[in-house]
Design a protein around this motif. Structure first.
Motif, PDB file in Angstrom:
ATOM      1  N   ARG A 170      -9.106  10.853  -6.731  1.00  0.00           N
ATOM      2  CA  ARG A 170     -10.206   9.886  -6.624  1.00  0.00           C
ATOM      3  C   ARG A 170     -10.573   9.319  -7.985  1.00  0.00           C
ATOM      4  O   ARG A 170     -10.854   8.119  -8.114  1.00  0.00           O
ATOM      5  CB  ARG A 170     -11.413  10.555  -5.969  1.00  0.00           C
ATOM      6  CG  ARG A 170     -11.240  10.740  -4.461  1.00  0.00           C
ATOM      7  CD  ARG A 170     -12.381  11.522  -3.845  1.00  0.00           C
ATOM      8  NE  ARG A 170     -12.265  11.560  -2.382  1.00  0.00           N
ATOM      9  CZ  ARG A 170     -12.934  12.401  -1.601  1.00  0.00           C
ATOM     10  NH1 ARG A 170     -13.781  13.290  -2.150  1.00  0.00           N
ATOM     11  NH2 ARG A 170     -12.776  12.374  -0.287  1.00  0.00           N
ATOM     12  N   TYR A 229       1.059   5.267   0.664  1.00  0.00           N
ATOM     13  CA  TYR A 229       0.311   6.309   1.376  1.00  0.00           C
ATOM     14  C   TYR A 229       1.061   7.632   1.297  1.00  0.00           C
ATOM     15  O   TYR A 229       2.287   7.664   1.169  1.00  0.00           O
ATOM     16  CB  TYR A 229       0.018   5.903   2.818  1.00  0.00           C
ATOM     17  CG  TYR A 229       1.182   5.873   3.780  1.00  0.00           C
ATOM     18  CD1 TYR A 229       1.366   6.885   4.722  1.00  0.00           C
ATOM     19  CD2 TYR A 229       2.089   4.811   3.792  1.00  0.00           C
ATOM     20  CE1 TYR A 229       2.406   6.850   5.641  1.00  0.00           C
ATOM     21  CE2 TYR A 229       3.131   4.757   4.702  1.00  0.00           C
ATOM     22  CZ  TYR A 229       3.291   5.784   5.631  1.00  0.00           C
ATOM     23  OH  TYR A 229       4.323   5.744   6.536  1.00  0.00           O
ATOM     24  N   CYS A 255       0.841  -1.198   0.000  1.00  0.00           N
ATOM     25  CA  CYS A 255       0.000   0.000   0.000  1.00  0.00           C
ATOM     26  C   CYS A 255       0.876   1.246   0.000  1.00  0.00           C
ATOM     27  O   CYS A 255       1.787   1.377   0.825  1.00  0.00           O
ATOM     28  CB  CYS A 255      -0.921   0.007   1.222  1.00  0.00           C
ATOM     29  SG  CYS A 255      -2.015   1.449   1.315  1.00  0.00           S
ATOM     30  N   GLY A 257      -8.370   6.535  -8.823  1.00  0.00           N
ATOM     31  CA  GLY A 257      -8.455   5.317  -8.027  1.00  0.00           C
ATOM     32  C   GLY A 257      -7.887   5.392  -6.626  1.00  0.00           C
ATOM     33  O   GLY A 257      -7.926   4.395  -5.889  1.00  0.00           O
ATOM     34  N   ALA A 258      -7.363   6.543  -6.218  1.00  0.00           N
ATOM     35  CA  ALA A 258      -6.847   6.673  -4.855  1.00  0.00           C
ATOM     36  C   ALA A 258      -7.996   6.828  -3.868  1.00  0.00           C
ATOM     37  O   ALA A 258      -9.048   7.390  -4.191  1.00  0.00           O
ATOM     38  CB  ALA A 258      -5.916   7.873  -4.756  1.00  0.00           C
ATOM     39  N   GLU A 259      -7.790   6.338  -2.658  1.00  0.00           N
ATOM     40  CA  GLU A 259      -8.739   6.544  -1.570  1.00  0.00           C
ATOM     41  C   GLU A 259      -8.280   7.777  -0.794  1.00  0.00           C
ATOM     42  O   GLU A 259      -7.234   7.755  -0.151  1.00  0.00           O
ATOM     43  CB  GLU A 259      -8.781   5.314  -0.671  1.00  0.00           C
ATOM     44  CG  GLU A 259      -9.215   4.049  -1.399  1.00  0.00           C
ATOM     45  CD  GLU A 259      -9.104   2.810  -0.531  1.00  0.00           C
ATOM     46  OE1 GLU A 259      -9.140   2.953   0.709  1.00  0.00           O
ATOM     47  OE2 GLU A 259      -8.966   1.707  -1.093  1.00  0.00           O
ATOM     48  N   VAL A 260      -9.053   8.852  -0.878  1.00  0.00           N
ATOM     49  CA  VAL A 260      -8.630  10.140  -0.337  1.00  0.00           C
ATOM     50  C   VAL A 260      -9.487  10.524   0.857  1.00  0.00           C
ATOM     51  O   VAL A 260     -10.720  10.508   0.784  1.00  0.00           O
ATOM     52  CB  VAL A 260      -8.713  11.248  -1.412  1.00  0.00           C
ATOM     53  CG1 VAL A 260      -8.179  12.567  -0.844  1.00  0.00           C
ATOM     54  CG2 VAL A 260      -7.935  10.849  -2.656  1.00  0.00           C
ATOM     55  N   THR A 261      -8.823  10.866   1.947  1.00  0.00           N
ATOM     56  CA  THR A 261      -9.480  11.406   3.135  1.00  0.00           C
ATOM     57  C   THR A 261      -9.070  12.864   3.273  1.00  0.00           C
ATOM     58  O   THR A 261      -7.875  13.186   3.178  1.00  0.00           O
ATOM     59  CB  THR A 261      -9.060  10.630   4.394  1.00  0.00           C
ATOM     60  OG1 THR A 261      -9.467   9.263   4.257  1.00  0.00           O
ATOM     61  CG2 THR A 261      -9.678  11.233   5.643  1.00  0.00           C
ATOM     62  N   GLN A 278      -2.900  -0.812  -3.368  1.00  0.00           N
ATOM     63  CA  GLN A 278      -3.811   0.200  -2.854  1.00  0.00           C
ATOM     64  C   GLN A 278      -3.050   1.505  -2.676  1.00  0.00           C
ATOM     65  O   GLN A 278      -1.852   1.508  -2.350  1.00  0.00           O
ATOM     66  CB  GLN A 278      -4.378  -0.265  -1.505  1.00  0.00           C
ATOM     67  CG  GLN A 278      -5.525   0.544  -0.958  1.00  0.00           C
ATOM     68  CD  GLN A 278      -6.145  -0.115   0.274  1.00  0.00           C
ATOM     69  OE1 GLN A 278      -5.678  -1.158   0.732  1.00  0.00           O
ATOM     70  NE2 GLN A 278      -7.199   0.489   0.804  1.00  0.00           N
ATOM     71  N   VAL A 304      -3.591   5.230  -0.673  1.00  0.00           N
ATOM     72  CA  VAL A 304      -4.403   6.045   0.230  1.00  0.00           C
ATOM     73  C   VAL A 304      -3.712   7.387   0.432  1.00  0.00           C
ATOM     74  O   VAL A 304      -2.483   7.465   0.513  1.00  0.00           O
ATOM     75  CB  VAL A 304      -4.638   5.350   1.586  1.00  0.00           C
ATOM     76  CG1 VAL A 304      -5.402   4.047   1.395  1.00  0.00           C
ATOM     77  CG2 VAL A 304      -3.335   5.091   2.314  1.00  0.00           C
ATOM     78  N   LEU A 320      -4.628   5.402   7.745  1.00  0.00           N
ATOM     79  CA  LEU A 320      -5.528   5.054   6.646  1.00  0.00           C
ATOM     80  C   LEU A 320      -5.122   3.759   5.951  1.00  0.00           C
ATOM     81  O   LEU A 320      -5.900   3.194   5.178  1.00  0.00           O
ATOM     82  CB  LEU A 320      -5.552   6.190   5.614  1.00  0.00           C
ATOM     83  CG  LEU A 320      -5.930   7.580   6.134  1.00  0.00           C
ATOM     84  CD1 LEU A 320      -5.815   8.606   5.014  1.00  0.00           C
ATOM     85  CD2 LEU A 320      -7.333   7.581   6.719  1.00  0.00           C
TER      86      LEU A 320
END
Length: 385
Positions: free
Chosen positions: A48, A9, A7, A51-55, A31, A33, A74
């Motif tokens: 996003r 990050y 992953c 395909g990234a998971e963004v917080t 993945q 993040v 995350l």
């Protein structure tokens, strides 16, 4: 799918222009993040979409370690390998396979090659080995700036593996301010006054800002710390003190501190080259030749961050060419100019130097007394003073 779950990050803010390039280079991960700390451009949407998971979350007061740790939270708990990068960085293709070849069960971190800067012609500048790839469990980021991973798990961390073939390139935004670094470094030293690394970084930051007295005071303090035992970093502190003394007009102290740096770390090129540049400005040509020769005798480039591009590029030969010229040894000056130009073929000034000296040597060989104007001489010399 590889044999390990990997992953990537990162943290970011207003980096839309880097998003596509970064996502392309991180695509080998399972993945991705990202913690966005308040972008006002299209960074979040772009990431996003890719395909990234963004917080999205604000970090206040701002600290790099707090942001890094929040982004690490995350990362899924079942991740085997965490790869921490920034959006202005690019992993070259094939990094995943190279990382998996190097990783072993129970490993703690991986070191890999990092190009921190590039020269104007696209060649590599500052290169060292980085350690921001790590196992998911047992690590936290520490320090408000120049943050590093710290083992906080039970027992001892797993071994560091060398990930040969993993190459990370840094392409920073040239307009991005580093104004927040100084107050964060001062905070870091207040929080942990016994951390010699951050005291060194603080003194260096004072030098960058031209605060010569603060630099000298802080780095003398660094050298007095019982934990400051890494010779490369100690020599760097001595070099920065020397430069500050030079900027203050104290040539004698500058010379003394450069010599101390050489004694501390004779295995590094940088102390020799710093002194050679000072002697060049003082027109002490024999000294220039001696210390550049010492630098060139160091042939193993270190993997640490204290490795400056100029010392490993054309500069040693460039200075030698000019020193030989001023000493009247034109054939030797031409030889050194050719070596300098070969190391930096896109540098017009170096090519002009070489051609200029070729004419000088040719006319001497034909028995002519070549006359060159003062302007010609200043033109080939101007970048080194």
């Amino acid at each position: 799918m590889g044999k390990y779950k990997v992953c990537v990050y990162a943290i970011c803010k207003n980096e839309e222009k880097f998003a596509d390039r970064w996502m392309d280079s991180m695509s080998e991960a399972d993945q991705v993040v990202v913690l966005d700390t308040g972008s006002e451009d299209g960074t979040v949407e772009k990431l996003r979409t890719r395909g990234a998971e963004v917080t999205v979350e604000s970090i206040s007061p701002w600290r790099f370690d707090t942001a890094r740790n929040r982004s690490l939270e995350l990362v899924p708990e079942d991740t085997d390998i965490c790869v921490c990068t920034d959006l202005d960085e690019v992993l070259r293709p094939g990094w995943r396979a190279a990382l998996e070849r190097a990783w072993v069960p129970g490993a703690g971190q991986a070191s890999y090659r990092y190009t921190w800067s590039f020269n104007a012609d696209g060649s590599e500048g500052v290169v060292f080995w980085y350690e921001k790839i790590h196992a998911r469990q047992g690590y936290r980021w520490v320090h408000p700036v120049h943050e590093v991973l710290k083992w906080v798990g039970e027992g001892s961390p797993g071994p560091m593996v060398s990930a040969e073939g993993v190459q990370l390139d840094h392409h920073p935004d040239p307009v991005k301010s580093r104004g927040q670094y100084l107050p964060l470094l001062e905070l870091s030293v207040r929080e942990e006054p016994g951390d010699d690394r951050n005291v060194h970084y603080l003194g260096r930051e004072y030098m960058y800002r031209g605060r010569w007295d603060d630099c000298i005071r802080t780095l003398k303090g660094h050298l007095a710390m019982p934990t400051a035992v890494w010779r490369d970093e100690r020599a760097a502190s001595m070099r920065y003190i020397a430069r500050s003394c030079w900027e203050k007009g104290d040539t004698g102290q500058a010379r003394d501190w450069y010599l101390r740096a050489i004694t501390e770390a004779p295995h590094l090129r940088e102390p020799y080259m710093d002194l050679a540049r000072m002697l060049y400005a003082l027109e002490e040509w024999e000294g220039v030749l001696y210390f550049t020769a010492c630098a060139l005798a160091v042939t193993v480039r270190p993997r640490s961050y204290i490795c400056e591009a100029e010392a490993w590029g054309s500069l040693p030969h460039d200075l030698r060419a000019m020193a030989y010229y001023y000493l009247g040894n034109y054939p030797q000056a031409l030889e050194e100019a050719g070596k300098a130009a070969a190391l930096e073929p896109e540098n017009q000034r170096l090519r002009e130097n070489q051609r200029w000296l070729e004419r000088r040597v040719l006319e001497d060989s034909e028995g002519q007394n070549a006359q060159f104007s003062k302007n010609d001489l200043e033109e080939i010399d101007k970048d080194n003073k």
